[in-house]
Enzyme design. Structure first.
Site, PDB file in Angstrom:
ATOM      1  N   LYS A  43       5.231  10.158  12.486  1.00 33.53           N
ATOM      2  CA  LYS A  43       4.928  11.570  12.207  1.00 33.53           C
ATOM      3  C   LYS A  43       5.976  12.474  12.833  1.00 33.53           C
ATOM      4  CE  LYS A  43       0.533  11.544  10.412  1.00 33.53           C
ATOM      5  NZ  LYS A  43      -0.746  10.995  10.767  1.00 33.53           N
ATOM      6  N   LYS A  69       2.972   1.175   3.192  1.00 35.08           N
ATOM      7  CA  LYS A  69       1.509   1.298   3.068  1.00 35.08           C
ATOM      8  C   LYS A  69       1.099   2.409   2.092  1.00 35.08           C
ATOM      9  CE  LYS A  69      -1.116   3.625   5.734  1.00 35.08           C
ATOM     10  NZ  LYS A  69      -1.904   4.346   6.715  1.00 35.08           N
ATOM     11  N   LYS A 121      -3.045   8.162   1.813  1.00 39.19           N
ATOM     12  CA  LYS A 121      -3.645   9.284   1.075  1.00 39.19           C
ATOM     13  C   LYS A 121      -2.820  10.556   1.207  1.00 39.19           C
ATOM     14  CE  LYS A 121      -7.305  10.315   4.598  1.00 39.19           C
ATOM     15  NZ  LYS A 121      -7.312   9.293   5.598  1.00 39.19           N
TER      16      LYS A 121
END
Ligand code: TYM
Length: 336
Positions: A115, A200, A203
């Site tokens: 992040k 991965k 969402k």
């Protein structure tokens, strides 16, 4: 009455439309866990604040997520379903455990590093909530003397950290916390992105073609599956090999999870068929699955007063449970 069932805790961040990865990695097992464990299913809205977007309605997303939990078979008569922010004990323990966590270990968490990274640079002005995120997750788990935490592979590191924090605390103050174990299934614990099966499925992916969302219009899934990356093996063969056939393997994992058929059985069924035919079968099964889930979801989602009642009752039960361990922790460190 002594409850001898092991305690199981799981949670999802309501930060957007949940993906089929969330379902396969965790939610698909939740209903069956209810007979063997004392289950707590939490909606981690405080975690969602780490990536809050002003145009996004967290309140609606929390209710969407709750309706999805129910549609997946979570039964409020059997399990405690609650919203994290409704149980203040989570934030209280979060602060306490922050004082038993180290900057070094938190800044080494893979999710935090990802992040923080923008291109090849690590940004400095990242919010502290993202650093603290796994400590809040540890608090969620440790507040209920949890034995098992069903999660996808990406959360394994956070579970290890939880055990380290709990151990550190226990070494100083006695056996206060139960050490939780992750429950990670062999297949389906890391569903990959459709266009790049080496990463991965997430969402929050900016390219929506990488992701199948649980609440998306079924007609849009057809193109996503059609465009999903496969490989150029000649003649085309359908078998599981993560290294050489990551795209096909990912599609096999998805199909295996939603049909409950072993991958070895599917491989036999698909001997000699073309990739296009294989994809059509995948789409048929996904659309059947989504149709059933969405139908049930809509029934729950329409009844907001019922959803709020479930959340309210769940919070009361969760508060009663978490208060006990919070008291023990507070007494141990001398703040009660
Ligand atoms: P979140 O909301 O990112 O994901 C929820 C769950 O879905 C799993 N998952 C996947 N599994 C397989 N394949 C994928 N592509 C995939 N993507 C997501 C995740 O592993 C997770 O189990 N921090 C947590 C929420 C949380 C939590 C907790 C979980 C808060 N407190 C306490 C367990 C216990 C999270 O962000 O998950």
């Amino acid at each position: 009455m002594i409850n001898s069932k092991p305690i199981l805790f799981s949670a999802i961040q309501p930060s957007g439309n949940l993906s089929i990865g969330n379902y396969i990695g965790t939610m698909r097992h939740w209903s069956s866990f209810q007979d063997n464990y004392e289950c707590l299913y939490c909606i981690a809205d405080l975690h969602s604040l780490t990536t809050l977007n002003k145009n996004f309605s967290l309140q609606n997303s929390v209710l969407d997520t709750l309706a999805l939990y129910l549609a997946c078979g979570v039964n409020p008569k059997k399990s405690i379903i609650f919203i994290q922010s409704h149980v203040y004990q989570h934030s209280q323990l979060n602060w306490i455990l922050s004082c038993f966590s180290q900057f070094g270990e938190l800044s080494r968490m893979t999710q935090f590093k990802n992040k923080r990274k923008i291109q090849d640079n690590y940004v400095e002005n990242i919010n502290i909530g993202l650093l603290n995120y796994p400590v809040l997750m540890s608090s969620d788990i440790l507040l209920y003397q949890t034995n098992l935490v069903p999660v996808g592979q990406d959360q394994k590191q956070h579970l290890e950290l939880t055990r380290n924090i709990a151990n550190r605390f226990n070494l100083l103050y006695g056996d206060i916390f139960t050490l939780p174990k992750p429950l990670i299934t062999k297949t389906g614990s890391k569903i990959m992105s459709l266009l790049d099966p080496t990463k991965k499925m997430s969402k929050s992916d900016t390219n929506k073609n990488n992701v199948i969302f649980l609440l998306e219009d079924i007609s849009s899934v057809f193109l996503k599956i059609k465009n999903a990356v496969t490989d150029s093996e000649m003649p085309p063969k359908i078998y599981y090999d993560l290294r050489r056939k990551s795209g096909i393997s990912n599609l096999l994992e998805i199909l295996s999870a939603i049909t409950n058929k072993k991958i070895s059985i599917l491989e036999k069924e698909f001997e000699g068929i073309m990739y296009s035919e294989f994809k059509k079968i995948i789409f048929d099964n996904i659309s059947k699955f989504l149709h059933k889930l969405q139908k049930s979801y809509l029934v729950y989602r329409k009844d907001e007063s019922y959803l709020k009642k479930v959340a309210k009752e769940g919070a009361i039960r969760a508060r009663l449970k978490s208060e006990k361990i919070l008291k023990r922790v507070s007494t141990a460190i001398g703040i009660n």
